[in-house]
Design an enzyme around this catalytic site. Structure first.
Site, mmCIF file in Angstrom:
data_model
loop_
_atom_site.group_PDB
_atom_site.id
_atom_site.type_symbol
_atom_site.label_atom_id
_atom_site.label_comp_id
_atom_site.label_asym_id
_atom_site.label_seq_id
_atom_site.Cartn_x
_atom_site.Cartn_y
_atom_site.Cartn_z
ATOM 1 C CG ASP A 54 -3.698 13.067 24.722
ATOM 2 O OD1 ASP A 54 -2.715 13.242 24.873
ATOM 3 O OD2 ASP A 54 -3.424 14.653 25.014
ATOM 4 C CE LYS B 123 6.519 5.977 5.143
ATOM 5 N NZ LYS B 123 6.906 7.407 4.290
ATOM 6 C CG HIS C 133 3.304 0.737 1.937
ATOM 7 N ND1 HIS C 133 3.109 2.046 2.889
ATOM 8 C CD2 HIS C 133 2.553 0.975 1.443
ATOM 9 C CE1 HIS C 133 3.848 2.503 2.210
ATOM 10 N NE2 HIS C 133 2.360 1.982 0.894
ATOM 11 C CE LYS D 15 3.675 -0.154 -4.719
ATOM 12 N NZ LYS D 15 2.418 0.463 -4.558
ATOM 13 C CD GLU E 38 5.057 10.309 -3.460
ATOM 14 O OE1 GLU E 38 4.503 9.798 -3.139
ATOM 15 O OE2 GLU E 38 5.809 11.702 -3.415
ATOM 16 C CG ASP F 191 7.812 10.506 3.172
ATOM 17 O OD1 ASP F 191 6.747 10.285 3.680
ATOM 18 O OD2 ASP F 191 7.068 11.235 2.105
ATOM 19 C CG HIS G 241 8.477 3.777 0.182
ATOM 20 N ND1 HIS G 241 8.564 2.813 2.024
ATOM 21 C CD2 HIS G 241 7.778 4.117 0.909
ATOM 22 C CE1 HIS G 241 6.974 3.132 2.537
ATOM 23 N NE2 HIS G 241 6.212 4.113 2.026
ATOM 24 C CE LYS H 216 5.508 13.559 -0.929
ATOM 25 N NZ LYS H 216 4.913 13.193 -1.047
#
Length: 457
Positions: free
Chosen positions: A84, A137, A167, A171, A205, A224, A229, A315
């Site tokens: 934990d 993030k 990330h 790319k 997405e 998000d 990003h 989304k």
């Protein structure tokens, strides 16, 4: 701090590790660029053998043609500590596993609310001495919490030992934005308010939140992907050229863009929520969380003043694609043509996944009588030119192990990004709904005004 002996991965049994981190570590093993032991840490009461099987399966699923010998070399590096994150004994046992005096890279691939107890636990047993901390993030959930988290980290380690990961910056097609702009004078010369009408950035997405209901309820689309990003992509599209290859030069220019960007207000954004979101597991029946947002940014610099930058993300949309479109100003009608309307505008399209590349849309004459124009793409396709494009996490993990901050967010930039979105991170009322497989709520279509329209990937 150029060397690391042990890579410690918190959240080692989670989705991020399985889908992204272990395939990236396999590629680094394949290239011979990783020499460290790898210790996974997670709550699951697994032993080392089960963890090794989990990693081998993750690699095979992501890299179907994986070399068994390379995979076995990676698996041989693995160790596992179950515990934990709130239990002091977890860090005592981790310290025994790393060994006295080990120089570690602690990768926190865990929810942001766990960062503070993990950093405190590592510090209490001396595991942050001569070590680095790699933080996933989102870094906080607003400007105040980001500032608090920075204080927690700085109490334990120096800024140079902190790597705030995004990330997207790893790319290849995203990194290409800066190279494409400044290595090609024909674009550099027109990269300003005098020639560019506006910029669009879309991250669509096709999939929904899946099993991420409990996490997504705490985030929403702004936290998000937009605060991190997409604002980083905006920086690469608009920043000035760094004065040197040093990491701080890149960070300076990104921070300048964010500092010059106006804070968003409710008038600058429209929200959406896909139909069926509230029926997902661990989602409130009356949830107001946005799964789609379209917003308008303004950057008050001489280069970009008056050029709107439109950003949308969502989304359950019509396709999965991330694209930046630079739309140039309209040309007047051709005096020597019978067509009285202005030619379609030139557009430069940066495709950043899944089909990486660049398209320049120009006007050409249609064959036959008369001077009729057609929009024609001049295309650069990365796959056909370069073959396999490295995983984004290959670069960021390799750079963190080497101590290179070029692709990581600095403290001031993180807090400025939160300042931009703080007032609009959550919808004030329930968002408009949109059907899965669409381009968002109907209100988003007119968000650009009467003279502009979204350019769908």
């Amino acid at each position: 701090m150029s060397d690391v002996d042990v890579a410690v991965l918190f959240g080692a049994t989670g989705d991020l590790a399985r889908k992204m981190l272990f395939p990236a570590l396999y590629r680094l093993e394949e290239q011979g660029t990783i020499e460290q032991r790898i210790i996974g840490v997670a709550l699951d009461q697994w032993d080392r053998d089960r963890f090794a099987s989990h990693v081998a399966y993750a690699v095979t699923a992501a890299v179907p043609d994986a070399d068994p010998a390379v995979r076995d070399r990676l698996v041989a590096r693995l160790e596992y500590v179950a515990g934990d994150y709130a239990d002091d004994d977890t860090y005592t046992r981790l310290g025994a596993a790393t060994g006295e005096g080990a120089r570690c890279l602690h990768y926190l691939a865990i929810p942001p609310e766990m960062f503070e107890p993990v950093v405190s636990g590592l510090s209490a047993v001396g595991l942050l001495e001569h070590s680095r901390v790699l933080v996933e993030k989102p870094f906080g959930r607003d400007r105040a919490s980001a500032g608090h988290l920075n204080s927690v980290l700085h109490a334990a380690v120096a800024e140079e030992a902190i790597f705030r990961i995004d990330h997207f910056l790893g790319k290849e097609p995203v990194e290409n934005l800066l190279a494409f702009r400044y290595a090609n004078p024909i674009f550099d010369a027109v990269w300003n308010r005098h020639y560019i009408d506006h910029i669009q950035l879309t991250m669509a997405e096709a999939f929904d939140i899946g099993e991420r209901g409990s996490l997504y309820e705490t985030l929403g689309v702004v936290r998000d992907v937009i605060q991190n990003h997409l604002l980083q992509v905006v920086c690469l599209l608009t920043m000035e050229a760094p004065v040197s290859p040093r990491a701080d030069s890149f960070a300076d220019e990104r921070a300048k863009v964010l500092t010059a960007t106006r804070s968003l207000t409710p008038d600058d954004i429209t929200y959406g929520q896909y139909e069926g979101y509230r029926e997902a597991d661990h989602v409130a029946a009356d949830s107001r969380v946005a799964t789609f947002a379209a917003l308008r940014l303004a950057i008050d610099t001489p280069r970009w003043y008056g050029v709107p930058i439109y950003v949308r993300a969502g989304k359950a949309m019509a396709t999965t694609a991330t694209e930046a479109v630079v739309v140039f100003r309209e040309s007047p009608p051709l005096s020597f043509s019978e067509q009285h309307d202005p030619p379609d505008t030139n557009r430069l399209v940066f495709r950043m996944g899944p089909a990486d590349g660049v398209d320049l849309l120009v006007q050409t004459k249609c064959p036959g009588e008369g001077l009729r124009l057609a929009t024609t793409p001049l295309t650069v396709d990365y796959d056909s030119l370069f073959g396999r494009i490295p995983f984004a996490y290959e670069r960021v993990i390799r750079d963190a192990l080497a101590g290179d901050h070029s692709l990581f967010a600095r403290e001031d930039a993180v807090e400025e990004a939160w300042r931009i979105v703080d007032a609009i991170a959550d919808p004030p009322v329930a968002p408009d709904t949109y059907p899965p497989g669409s381009w968002g709520p109907s209100g988003a279509a007119g968000f650009l005004g009467a003279e502009r329209t979204w350019i769908d990937p």
